[in-house]
Scaffold this active site. Structure first.
Site, PDB file in Angstrom:
ATOM      1  N   GLY A  42      20.013  31.791  -6.242  1.00  0.00           N
ATOM      2  CA  GLY A  42      18.750  31.223  -5.758  1.00  0.00           C
ATOM      3  C   GLY A  42      17.685  30.892  -6.945  1.00  0.00           C
ATOM      4  O   GLY A  42      16.571  31.374  -6.934  1.00  0.00           O
ATOM      5  N   ALA A  43      18.183  30.184  -7.855  1.00  0.00           N
ATOM      6  CA  ALA A  43      17.475  29.893  -9.220  1.00  0.00           C
ATOM      7  C   ALA A  43      16.587  28.794  -9.166  1.00  0.00           C
ATOM      8  O   ALA A  43      15.771  28.483 -10.071  1.00  0.00           O
ATOM      9  CB  ALA A  43      18.514  29.951 -10.378  1.00  0.00           C
ATOM     10  N   ARG A  96      21.247  25.433  -4.245  1.00  0.00           N
ATOM     11  CA  ARG A  96      21.902  24.319  -3.729  1.00  0.00           C
ATOM     12  C   ARG A  96      21.074  22.932  -4.270  1.00  0.00           C
ATOM     13  O   ARG A  96      21.857  21.943  -4.467  1.00  0.00           O
ATOM     14  CB  ARG A  96      21.812  24.225  -2.044  1.00  0.00           C
ATOM     15  CG  ARG A  96      22.555  25.207  -1.281  1.00  0.00           C
ATOM     16  CD  ARG A  96      22.220  25.479   0.086  1.00  0.00           C
ATOM     17  NE  ARG A  96      20.875  25.869   0.231  1.00  0.00           N
ATOM     18  CZ  ARG A  96      20.081  26.204   1.367  1.00  0.00           C
ATOM     19  NH1 ARG A  96      20.818  25.966   2.423  1.00  0.00           N
ATOM     20  NH2 ARG A  96      19.022  26.626   0.998  1.00  0.00           N
ATOM     21  N   ASN A 142      19.495  37.067  -5.376  1.00  0.00           N
ATOM     22  CA  ASN A 142      18.326  36.793  -5.120  1.00  0.00           C
ATOM     23  C   ASN A 142      18.313  35.985  -4.022  1.00  0.00           C
ATOM     24  O   ASN A 142      17.381  35.840  -3.223  1.00  0.00           O
ATOM     25  CB  ASN A 142      17.531  36.281  -6.355  1.00  0.00           C
ATOM     26  CG  ASN A 142      16.299  35.637  -5.728  1.00  0.00           C
ATOM     27  OD1 ASN A 142      15.262  36.108  -5.718  1.00  0.00           O
ATOM     28  ND2 ASN A 142      16.151  34.071  -6.215  1.00  0.00           N
ATOM     29  N   TYR A 166      15.881  39.327  10.212  1.00  0.00           N
ATOM     30  CA  TYR A 166      15.613  39.319   8.655  1.00  0.00           C
ATOM     31  C   TYR A 166      15.378  40.597   7.875  1.00  0.00           C
ATOM     32  O   TYR A 166      16.053  41.017   7.035  1.00  0.00           O
ATOM     33  CB  TYR A 166      14.224  38.501   8.309  1.00  0.00           C
ATOM     34  CG  TYR A 166      13.813  38.274   6.770  1.00  0.00           C
ATOM     35  CD1 TYR A 166      14.819  37.787   5.588  1.00  0.00           C
ATOM     36  CD2 TYR A 166      12.807  39.039   6.377  1.00  0.00           C
ATOM     37  CE1 TYR A 166      14.327  37.838   4.559  1.00  0.00           C
ATOM     38  CE2 TYR A 166      12.407  39.229   5.173  1.00  0.00           C
ATOM     39  CZ  TYR A 166      13.367  38.538   4.191  1.00  0.00           C
ATOM     40  OH  TYR A 166      12.869  38.453   2.969  1.00  0.00           O
ATOM     41  N   PRO A 215      10.134  43.437  -2.497  1.00  0.00           N
ATOM     42  CA  PRO A 215       8.963  42.932  -2.705  1.00  0.00           C
ATOM     43  C   PRO A 215       8.098  43.044  -1.399  1.00  0.00           C
ATOM     44  O   PRO A 215       8.977  42.732  -0.377  1.00  0.00           O
ATOM     45  CB  PRO A 215       8.782  41.822  -3.210  1.00  0.00           C
ATOM     46  CG  PRO A 215      10.298  41.485  -3.665  1.00  0.00           C
ATOM     47  CD  PRO A 215      11.251  42.272  -2.971  1.00  0.00           C
ATOM     48  N   GLY A 255       3.636  31.537  -3.973  1.00  0.00           N
ATOM     49  CA  GLY A 255       4.132  30.704  -4.792  1.00  0.00           C
ATOM     50  C   GLY A 255       5.766  30.506  -4.803  1.00  0.00           C
ATOM     51  O   GLY A 255       6.400  30.006  -5.923  1.00  0.00           O
ATOM     52  N   PHE A 259       9.575  30.645   0.244  1.00  0.00           N
ATOM     53  CA  PHE A 259       9.976  31.304   1.416  1.00  0.00           C
ATOM     54  C   PHE A 259       9.362  31.276   2.801  1.00  0.00           C
ATOM     55  O   PHE A 259      10.008  31.036   3.700  1.00  0.00           O
ATOM     56  CB  PHE A 259       9.695  32.820   0.845  1.00  0.00           C
ATOM     57  CG  PHE A 259       9.981  33.980   1.903  1.00  0.00           C
ATOM     58  CD1 PHE A 259      11.085  34.516   1.969  1.00  0.00           C
ATOM     59  CD2 PHE A 259       8.927  34.387   2.706  1.00  0.00           C
ATOM     60  CE1 PHE A 259      11.661  35.349   2.893  1.00  0.00           C
ATOM     61  CE2 PHE A 259       9.291  35.434   3.822  1.00  0.00           C
ATOM     62  CZ  PHE A 259      10.467  35.882   3.692  1.00  0.00           C
TER      63      PHE A 259
END
Ligand SMILES: NC(=O)c1ccc[n+]([C@@H]2O[C@H](COP(=O)([O-])OP(=O)(O)OC[C@H]3O[C@@H](n4cnc5c(N)ncnc54)[C@H](OP(=O)(O)O)[C@@H]3O)[C@@H](O)[C@H]2O)c1
Length: 249
Positions: A8-9, A33, A82, A148, A178, A183, A186
């Site tokens: 998830g970069a 992706r 992540n 979730y 978190p 930012g 999500f």
């Protein structure tokens, strides 16, 4: 200097963490992706960021990618699991099964496939660190959080159970949970609407992706004898609601 896989970069926490780790001299293998986002990050960060476009829910493709990366980078020191998402805020009785399936496939199954692929190498090298992204949604129930939150509770417990299995090795496992963080993509992904997503963060000093990146870098750079099992972060503006009581008419 370490070699880190960040899933998830392409946005949010993962992109902020890639920037942070590369700035500290580490090498980052960034998986996601969206090729265009990864390429932009590679252009920004230079050769110590290696972009890898892959849908991690495609198990065969993800395993092939990890086999290739393990051959090219025999000592992967850190895996940051992540990549993840929430879809929808419907109550369970109204939720869409496809959305539940996608959350389980991404937040649980894909995380397991990657962990299963990289963990034996870490144990063999007696060196490594797996850092998983949990969430306050995995600790505190809220209406619409159903699957979730359950996937993130899974992530928390998996981290503790991995620690039990890894006893006697130097491999570390940490969960970062978190609360509200702006930012990132999500809420736009969850709500499918940019305006609704923006409203989530309106007039709130939420956590930022850099807050999360700094926390993960601190966990990763902690002395080798120290393991952060679990850490939970919230913005000061976020707190706890009372338990809901439904009263008879
Ligand atoms: N923001 C928050 O308030 C918050 C709070 C607690 C926990 N978290 C957790 O933190 C993590 C990062 O979230 P974020 O806020 O940074 O959101 P984000 O900006 O949407 O990032 C999610 C990342 O996951 C990747 N991803 C999703 N599905 C994937 C798939 N099938 N294959 C490969 N990559 C995939 C996305 O990349 P592509 O779309 O390019 O594939 C993206 O890079 C998630 O696990 C999330 O649940 C977020």
């Amino acid at each position: 200097m370490k070699t880190a896989v960040i899933t998830g970069a392409s946005s949010g926490f993962g992109a902020a963490l890639a920037r942070k780790l590369v700035s500290e001299g580490h090498t980052v293998l960034g998986l996601a992706r969206r090729q265009d986002k990864l390429d932009a990050l590679a252009a920004e960060l230079g050769e110590r960021f290696i972009p890898v476009s892959v849908d991690l829910t495609d198990r065969a493709r993800a395993e092939a990618v990890l086999t290739d990366l393990s051959a090219r980078f025999p000592a992967i020191d850190v895996l940051i699991n992540n990549a993840g998402l929430a879809l929808g805020v419907d109550k369970a009785q109204d939720a869409k099964m496809d959305q539940w399936d996608t959350m389980v496939a991404t937040n649980i199954s894909a995380l397991l496939h990657i962990t299963h692929a990289l963990l034996p190498g870490m144990v063999k090298n007696n060196k490594g660190h797996i850092i998983n992204l949990g969430s306050t949604a995995g600790e505190y129930a809220y209406a619409g959080g159903n699957v979730y939150g359950a996937t993130k509770a899974f992530v928390h417990q998996l981290g503790l159970n991995l620690r039990a299995d890894l006893s006697g090795t130097a491999v570390r496992v940490s969960t970062v949970a978190p609360g509200l963080c702006s930012g990132t993509d999500f809420s736009a992904v969850r709500l499918g609407d940019k305006d609704k997503a923006a409203a989530v963060y309106q007039n709130v000093d939420a956590l930022t992706p850099d807050d999360i990146a700094d926390t993960i870098a601190w966990i990763m750079n902690a002395p080798a004898h120290m393991n952060v099992n679990y850490i939970e972060l919230m913005p000061v503006a976020q707190s706890f609601a009372g338990l809901s009581i439904h009263r008879k008419a």
